[in-house]
Design a protein around this motif. Structure first.
Motif, PDB file in Angstrom:
ATOM      1  N   LEU A   1       0.815  -1.214   0.000  1.00 42.37           N
ATOM      2  CA  LEU A   1       0.000   0.000   0.000  1.00 42.37           C
ATOM      3  C   LEU A   1       0.844   1.257   0.000  1.00 42.37           C
ATOM      4  CD1 LEU A   1      -2.894  -0.477   2.583  1.00 42.37           C
ATOM      5  CD2 LEU A   1      -3.105  -0.049   0.150  1.00 42.37           C
ATOM      6  N   ARG A   2       1.448   1.484   1.112  1.00 42.07           N
ATOM      7  CA  ARG A   2       2.064   2.775   1.365  1.00 42.07           C
ATOM      8  C   ARG A   2       3.401   2.925   0.684  1.00 42.07           C
ATOM      9  NH1 ARG A   2       2.747   6.929   5.246  1.00 42.07           N
ATOM     10  NH2 ARG A   2       3.856   8.442   4.000  1.00 42.07           N
TER      11      ARG A   2
ATOM     12  N   SER B   1       2.000   2.925  -4.265  1.00 41.84           N
ATOM     13  CA  SER B   1       1.270   4.193  -4.140  1.00 41.84           C
ATOM     14  C   SER B   1       2.216   5.359  -3.926  1.00 41.84           C
ATOM     15  CB  SER B   1       0.259   4.099  -2.996  1.00 41.84           C
ATOM     16  OG  SER B   1       0.903   3.838  -1.772  1.00 41.84           O
TER      17      SER B   1
ATOM     18  N   ILE C   1      -4.408  -0.044  -4.665  1.00 45.82           N
ATOM     19  CA  ILE C   1      -4.711   0.315  -3.276  1.00 45.82           C
ATOM     20  C   ILE C   1      -6.125  -0.132  -2.924  1.00 45.82           C
ATOM     21  CG2 ILE C   1      -5.153   2.271  -1.739  1.00 45.82           C
ATOM     22  CD1 ILE C   1      -2.799   3.695  -3.091  1.00 45.82           C
TER      23      ILE C   1
ATOM     24  N   SER D   1      -2.688   6.192   2.421  1.00 47.50           N
ATOM     25  CA  SER D   1      -2.607   5.607   1.088  1.00 47.50           C
ATOM     26  C   SER D   1      -3.912   5.806   0.329  1.00 47.50           C
ATOM     27  CB  SER D   1      -2.282   4.108   1.184  1.00 47.50           C
ATOM     28  OG  SER D   1      -0.985   3.905   1.687  1.00 47.50           O
TER      29      SER D   1
ATOM     30  N   ALA E   1      -4.683   7.814  -3.095  1.00 51.34           N
ATOM     31  CA  ALA E   1      -5.359   7.144  -4.203  1.00 51.34           C
ATOM     32  C   ALA E   1      -6.613   7.891  -4.631  1.00 51.34           C
ATOM     33  CB  ALA E   1      -5.722   5.711  -3.802  1.00 51.34           C
TER      34      ALA E   1
ATOM     35  N   ASN F   1     -12.855   4.875  -2.377  1.00 55.92           N
ATOM     36  CA  ASN F   1     -11.901   5.628  -1.539  1.00 55.92           C
ATOM     37  C   ASN F   1     -12.634   6.508  -0.536  1.00 55.92           C
ATOM     38  OD1 ASN F   1      -9.833   6.213  -4.466  1.00 55.92           O
ATOM     39  ND2 ASN F   1      -9.759   4.521  -3.023  1.00 55.92           N
TER      40      ASN F   1
END
Length: 585
Positions: free
Chosen positions: A352-353, A357, A408, A430, A434, A462
């Motif tokens: 993810l982080r 991303s 993500i 994250s 996104a 999101n």
């Protein structure tokens, strides 16, 4: 009023109203100080005598430890076999400050146990830490400081989080120095304390990663670069949990393609992967911030040009990713496979982080912007030979950003469906990033993988995640408000773009950073500021000016800049006194 002067035993009569007022103010100040001191003493005594964890069953404490293990694998410094055994047999032997810190962070995830609000446990831990941190160092206290730092960060109090993290770092360094000296003089005795030493090592690297997270590129985090640090990297989780001694410890300098020890690292070495990822990310973010402000990358390497620095960071990022086994990479490996092994959340954090991303995003941002200006700006010369190459790179970079944003949402959805949801500030940032990419995809003339309908769907996902995050972490409210404001901006930008295409004259949108008080696109703009309850500027605003949009690509360039107005956004802290970090520029 008669005052006896000490010099020469001279007595003088002073009848001065000014002196009387001054003396009165001093008495008031002393009285107030005494009152505050008394209140602090009373609070300490109450907190010491009223232990909020005294009546909590050991089974609940074990559940809390399990939640921490799953939700916060980036701070995986606890030896769960020995900790659970200690709680089961003698709960009172576990430091109450440590347990209170865990409860402050994890009580929100255990509504079925009807625990008190996390702030109750956090306040008890704060008071105890203030009293005990200066009496002596201990592993429990150092780990408690790390956990409280996580709590303060999630609560939107960055300065407190940073200070607790700093205290933990210095405490753990002291303990490591003592342990290293012990190893040197009593190697046989050290063999029986491998587990405790590994906890020290892991706590140190958790402090390192946390410092990277809290600095958000605004400053140099550790005095030494990653590969200069002499503390060994964590051993594998299996060796740690079973108390086995690793045949050879990996040092930061060994984490390269040239070292066979670091090849094909699996999820068992997830903490090492995450730590190195944080180090690369924070330097990428600092480079992106400096590049945006038109500064040289002096804090990274004074001998490298911005382009060379970019290439060096990209090489580090690619090397780091290449050291990971394919089973650690998403979407090559499914999230469900790691959920089955109990590593779902750690797998998510790695992907993810730190890779697909933020690192990619911030590294590519300024080059994409400069490419857009080169290819579509008013001074564009179609005869420039590099235009085709730059255009090809730009298209590929934007496609990579779109795919990163989709990944993500994909990995979080997969974990949610598998009963291993990740709902923490780490993941929240994250998703915050996104959301901006996906919002850009809804209005971008470039092809979003799956079309603009998918971009809208990803954006809604999101937004739903960030809205849910607000139920768990106060820091989520700032991200939520920001994406709502950004959404309005993108809708206006889309409308303006459509008006331009139809020949109408639109109002020109100009983005302004209220923290910098300057227009990030380099043009003069009327900066408007929103103020929080304490009068500090909010994190974002949109300034409107009646200028003519000469080129639709100019709008596209501005849309790409929106998520990256200022490096302090990555902290996502709410408006208020504590959110007003000093401007590092």
């Amino acid at each position: 009023m008669t005052v006896t002067l000490p010099a020469g035993g001279v007595n003088a009569s002073i009848a001065s109203p000014v002196y009387s007022q001054t003396r009165g103010r001093r008495h008031c100040a002393l009285d107030a100080t005494h009152c505050v001191f008394s209140q602090r003493q009373d609070r300490l005594q109450v907190a010491t005598s009223s232990n909020p964890i005294a009546s909590i069953p050991s089974s609940v404490l074990i559940s809390v430890c399990d939640i921490y293990r799953k939700k916060f694998p980036v701070a995986n410094f606890l030896h769960y076999p020995s900790l659970i055994a200690e709680i089961s047999t003698n709960p009172s032997s576990v430091d109450s400050v440590f347990v209170a810190s865990l409860l402050a962070l994890c009580a929100r995830f255990l509504p079925q146990h009807h625990l008190q609000p996390g702030e109750i446990y956090a306040e008890y831990a704060r008071v105890q830490l203030a009293h005990r941190a200066f009496e002596g160092a201990s592993l429990y206290l150092a780990q408690s400081l790390v956990i409280i730092s996580l709590y303060e960060w999630g609560s939107g109090r960055p300065y407190k989080a940073w200070m607790y993290s700093g205290m933990a770092t210095y405490m753990i360094q002291s303990l490591l120095k003592t342990a290293d000296d012990s190893m040197e003089h009593n190697p046989d005795e050290f063999q029986s304390s491998q587990i405790q030493y590994e906890q020290l090592v892991r706590t140190y690297w958790c402090c390192f990663a946390q410092d990277c997270e809290l600095s958000s590129g605004a400053r140099q985090h550790f005095a030494l670069s990653f590969r200069q640090i002499s503390v060994p990297l964590p051993i594998g989780d299996h060796d740690f949990n079973f108390g086995r001694r690793a045949s050879r410890r990996l040092m930061p300098a060994n984490l390269t393609r040239d070292s066979p020890l670091s090849a094909a690292m699996t999820i068992d070495h997830g903490l090492t992967i995450v730590t190195r990822g944080f180090d690369i990310f924070v330097r990428i973010l600092r480079f992106a911030n400096e590049s945006r402000r038109g500064r040289t990358s002096s804090s990274l390497n004074t001998e490298l040009s911005p382009q060379k620095t970019w290439e060096s960071l990209k090489e580090e990022l690619d090397e780091w990713r290449s050291l990971q086994d394919v089973t650690v990479r998403y979407p090559s490996t499914s999230a469900q496979a790691h959920v089955a092994l109990g590593y779902g959340e750690l797998f998510a954090y790695i992907n993810l982080r730190l890779t697909e991303s933020s690192s990619i995003l911030f590294l590519h941002r300024d080059r994409v912007l400069s490419s857009l200006k080169l290819l579509h700006g008013p001074n564009h010369d179609p005869r420039v030979a590099t235009s085709l190459e730059e255009s090809t790179w730009c298209e590929a970079a934007i496609e990579e950003l779109f795919e990163a944003a989709q990944n993500i949402g994909g990995i979080l959805s997969a974990l949610e469906a598998s009963g291993a949801s990740v709902i923490t500030p780490y993941a929240g940032f994250s998703v915050f990033v996104a959301a901006h990419i996906n919002m850009y995809g809804t209005v971008s003339p470039r092809g979003y993988p799956g079309g603009q309908e998918r971009a809208e769907r990803e954006k809604r996902g999101n937004f739903a995640y960030l809205e849910r995050l607000c139920d768990f972490w106060p820091v989520g409210h700032s991200w939520w408000r920001t994406v709502q404001e950004a959404s309005k901006f993108y809708e206006t930008a889309k409308s303006n773009h459509e008006q331009t295409a139809s020949g109408d004259r639109p109002g020109h949108l100009t983005l302004a950073s209220t923290l910098d008080e300057r227009d990030v696109s380099g043009r003069d703009a009327a900066v408007t500021q929103n103020h929080g309850p304490t009068g500090c500027p909010a994190h974002s605003s949109i300034a409107f000016s009646e200028q003519v949009m000469l080129d639709p690509h100019e709008l596209e360039t501005e849309m790409m800049q929106w998520p990256f107005i200022d490096e302090t956004w990555s902290s996502g802290f709410d408006t208020g006194f504590e959110a007003a970090w000093p401007n590092p520029g």
